[in-house]
Scaffold this active site. Structure first.
Site, short mmCIF file in Angstrom:
data_model
loop_
_atom_site.label_atom_id
_atom_site.label_comp_id
_atom_site.label_asym_id
_atom_site.label_seq_id
_atom_site.Cartn_x
_atom_site.Cartn_y
_atom_site.Cartn_z
N VAL A 178 20.25 -3.52 -4.45
CA VAL A 178 20.16 -3.80 -5.89
C VAL A 178 21.04 -5.00 -6.24
CG1 VAL A 178 20.72 -2.88 -8.19
CG2 VAL A 178 19.57 -1.44 -6.53
N ASP A 195 31.62 -8.35 -2.42
CA ASP A 195 31.48 -7.15 -1.59
C ASP A 195 32.72 -7.05 -0.71
OD1 ASP A 195 28.75 -5.38 -0.76
OD2 ASP A 195 30.45 -5.30 0.62
N GLU A 224 18.49 -0.04 -12.92
CA GLU A 224 17.56 -0.96 -12.26
C GLU A 224 16.32 -0.18 -11.82
OE1 GLU A 224 17.68 -4.35 -11.85
OE2 GLU A 224 15.67 -3.72 -11.31
N PHE A 225 15.16 -0.79 -11.99
CA PHE A 225 13.91 -0.10 -11.60
C PHE A 225 13.21 -0.81 -10.46
CE2 PHE A 225 14.70 0.88 -16.07
CZ PHE A 225 14.71 2.27 -16.02
N LEU A 226 13.92 -1.68 -9.75
CA LEU A 226 13.21 -2.46 -8.72
C LEU A 226 12.82 -1.60 -7.53
CD1 LEU A 226 15.09 -3.26 -6.02
CD2 LEU A 226 16.17 -4.76 -7.67
N GLY A 242 10.24 8.90 0.70
CA GLY A 242 11.55 8.78 1.33
C GLY A 242 12.31 7.64 0.70
N CYS A 291 16.33 6.16 -2.64
CA CYS A 291 16.37 6.49 -4.07
C CYS A 291 15.75 7.83 -4.43
CB CYS A 291 15.70 5.37 -4.86
SG CYS A 291 16.43 3.78 -4.50
N ARG A 334 16.09 4.50 5.64
CA ARG A 334 16.87 5.63 5.11
C ARG A 334 15.93 6.70 4.56
NH1 ARG A 334 20.96 2.38 1.36
NH2 ARG A 334 19.02 1.25 1.00
C1 UGA Z 1 12.02 3.62 -6.27
C2 UGA Z 1 11.40 3.37 -7.64
O1 UGA Z 1 10.00 3.14 -7.50
C3 UGA Z 1 12.05 2.16 -8.33
O2 UGA Z 1 11.52 2.01 -9.63
C4 UGA Z 1 13.57 2.43 -8.43
O3 UGA Z 1 14.23 1.29 -8.98
C5 UGA Z 1 14.11 2.66 -7.03
O4 UGA Z 1 13.44 3.79 -6.43
C6 UGA Z 1 15.59 2.97 -7.17
O5 UGA Z 1 15.94 3.98 -7.77
O6 UGA Z 1 16.41 2.12 -6.78
P1 UGA Z 1 11.78 2.48 -3.86
O7 UGA Z 1 12.72 3.51 -3.36
O8 UGA Z 1 11.98 1.06 -3.45
O9 UGA Z 1 11.75 2.47 -5.47
O10 UGA Z 1 10.34 2.89 -3.34
P2 UGA Z 1 8.93 3.33 -3.97
O11 UGA Z 1 7.99 2.21 -3.91
O12 UGA Z 1 9.10 3.99 -5.27
O13 UGA Z 1 8.47 4.41 -2.89
C7 UGA Z 1 9.25 5.57 -2.65
C8 UGA Z 1 8.59 6.46 -1.63
O14 UGA Z 1 7.44 7.07 -2.17
C9 UGA Z 1 8.13 5.74 -0.37
O15 UGA Z 1 8.45 6.53 0.75
C10 UGA Z 1 6.62 5.65 -0.52
O16 UGA Z 1 5.94 5.61 0.71
C11 UGA Z 1 6.34 6.93 -1.28
N1 UGA Z 1 5.10 6.87 -2.09
C12 UGA Z 1 5.00 5.98 -3.11
C13 UGA Z 1 4.07 7.76 -1.81
O17 UGA Z 1 4.16 8.60 -0.89
N2 UGA Z 1 2.94 7.72 -2.60
C14 UGA Z 1 2.80 6.85 -3.62
O18 UGA Z 1 1.74 6.88 -4.30
C15 UGA Z 1 3.86 5.95 -3.89
#
Ligand code: UGA
Length: 479
Positions: free
Chosen positions: A43, A62, A194-196, A300, A303, A370
């Site tokens: 982030v 850092d 943050e929502f990235l 996974g 987050c 992770r």
């Molecule tokens: C997630 C959120 O989407 C972000 O908005 C947030 O900022 C971030 O956590 C955080 O809290 O920092 P991220 O962990 O990068 O982002 O990953 P995602 O794209 O959300 O995917 C998370 C998991 O869900 C992955 O393992 C992905 O494979 C899985 N997933 C996602 C599914 O199994 N099905 C889906 O339809 C979408």
């Protein structure tokens, strides 16, 4: 101003700005202040670079000397598309990596807190890095600072940050809402979750759907508006705890969508329906939406699993039994078993079988493993005595340091075709786009048994089937 108009009225009632505040705001408006981002992780680094790209002078702080040296050499410490280019573009011009946190704090007016908030075994968030950063800020409070909490933290952390800074400040500085007759205000705390998403972080950060900012002073609100003015995204201004809850609720809701569709997938498997079509059919309803309805081996990453547990824990601490989210977590835990059952059903005994695993990262577009569901599958296969041939386009260099290769049992392969060598099953476990366009005839010629289990419903079933593969997926008819 239209897209930046604050939505909540909660803070509008706070006292108007004084003369020194107006001077401060003018300095900020003219970018004559520095911003420090504390914590150069997934982030912090994108945040720092996006602010640098918007014209701010940013100190990327850092405490890891090794990490800072890497940044100073223009190397991104993790894979994120476009990040290293952006780093090279701004390094030494507007972005300055430093390992001296105290100096970074003293030189800056706005401090973004992006330090890690790992979880304890109870599920509770471990806030020791936040607390330590708050104390360091307190000891180096040499003028007004806005402390912006960006790490994902449980509600009321912002209040704790303020209390901690007030308590440890050496020169009698106080946060906003001072007691009557006390020292003038010297810092504010804001919550700016943050929502990235990893893998598309820069897209998210430069063009966010919304920017959420919790404040409890008009001064903090105006500074935040100034910082985010160039971003042209709607700014949702709320109270501090509300902003913190928005972040937890967003991640938990998205996790819930995934667990929901995964249960629908199991039902589709049982009765021969197609979950991808169900997802399409329900996702076209704007009240549901098409995103995060991809069934598979579960969510996974750093987050979702952690934030979900922290939200459940927070609710429990406040007497709310959020049983719905407990079930979301349970369902997610069972996804790996669903895949393992399919594999056992196809191959019977797994002991001494060679299994090719494509995808180790927790999702496509990142080298982050992770809490990766793929690694849970890898563990289960090792436990059953299978020999593994692994491939991932990005995650292997980092992963090999913690999961070293073992002669004949665990082999990292340069490409998917080498991973398929003499394999009796091929598992697709991460949604990397390049796995969509594999040469299935070539894979067929490498493998002992033409069996593919698509743990992400990533492939067009026609492709492997035309090459003579038995194709098994999650919640889609087998023929
Ligand atoms: C997630 C959120 O989407 C972000 O908005 C947030 O900022 C971030 O956590 C955080 O809290 O920092 P991220 O962990 O990068 O982002 O990953 P995602 O794209 O959300 O995917 C998370 C998991 O869900 C992955 O393992 C992905 O494979 C899985 N997933 C996602 C599914 O199994 N099905 C889906 O339809 C979408």
């Amino acid at each position: 101003m239209s897209s930046h108009a604050p939505i909540a009225g909660e803070i509008a009632t706070l006292s108007p700005l004084g003369k020194t505040d107006t001077q401060l705001l003018n300095r900020i408006r003219n970018k004559r202040v520095k911003i420090a981002v504390l914590g150069m992780g997934h982030v912090g680094l994108p945040t720092a670079l996006s602010l640098a790209a918007m014209g701010w002078t940013v100190l990327g702080a850092d405490s890891s000397q090794a990490l800072v040296s890497q940044l100073q050499a223009g190397e991104a410490p993790f894979y994120e598309p476009g990040l290293e280019t952006l780093l090279k573009e701004h390094l030494g011009k507007r972005f300055f990596p430093v390992d001296d946190l105290e100096k970074a704090i003293r030189e800056s007016t706005v401090l973004f807190l992006c330090v890690g908030t790992p979880q304890k075994s109870s599920g509770e968030a471990d806030l020791s890095q936040i607390e330590s950063a708050a104390r360091t800020i307190a000891h180096n409070l040499n003028g007004y600072k806005l402390i912006v909490e960006k790490s994902t933290v449980p509600a009321i952390t912002a209040h704790w940050i303020r209390r901690t800074i007030s308590r440890y400040a050496r020169n009698g500085n106080h946060g906003s809402r001072p007691a009557e007759g006390s020292m003038p205000l010297q810092f504010d705390v804001a919550s700016n979750p943050e929502f990235l998403q990893e893998g598309v972080a820069l897209k998210n950060i430069f063009k966010p759907d919304r920017i959420v900012c919790g404040v409890d002073s008009d001064r903090a609100r105006q500074i935040v508006e100034e910082i985010y003015r160039p971003f042209e995204s709607p700014l949702v201004v709320t109270g501090l705890s509300t902003a913190e809850i928005i972040k937890h609720a967003a991640n938990s809701f998205l996790s819930m969508k995934i667990s929901f569709i995964n249960m629908v997938a199991d039902l589709c498997d049982a009765i021969g329906a197609d979950v991808t079509e169900v997802a399409k059919g329900i996702g076209m309803d704007p009240r549901i939406g098409p995103d995060f309805l991809q069934a598979g081996i579960g969510f996974g990453g750093y987050c979702f699993p952690k934030d979900l547990r922290a939200f459940i824990y927070l609710a429990e601490e406040h007497g709310v039994n959020f049983s719905l989210l407990k079930e979301v977590e349970n369902i997610n835990q069972q996804r790996v078993d669903v895949l393992m059952k399919k594999l056992r059903k196809a191959l019977w005994v797994l002991h001494d079988k060679t299994i090719a695993v494509l995808g180790l990262a927790f999702k496509g577009g990142t080298d982050d493993t992770r809490e990766s569901p793929s690694l849970r599958v890898v563990d289960a296969l090792i436990e059953e005595g299978a020999a593994l041939r692994l491939h991932d386009p990005k995650a292997m260099p980092l992963l090999q340091k913690v999961l070293p290769p073992q002669e004949g049992r665990l082999t990292y392969c340069d490409n998917p075709y080498s991973a398929a060598d003499r394999a009796q099953a091929l598992l697709v476990l991460t949604e990397w786009p390049e796995y969509r366009t594999l040469d299935w005839a070539r894979l067929r010629s490498e493998m002992d048994v033409p069996l593919v289990i698509d743990g992400r419903n990533l492939l067009d079933p026609k492709d492997p089937r035309q090459a003579g593969f038995e194709y098994i997926s999650i919640g889609r008819p087998e023929q």
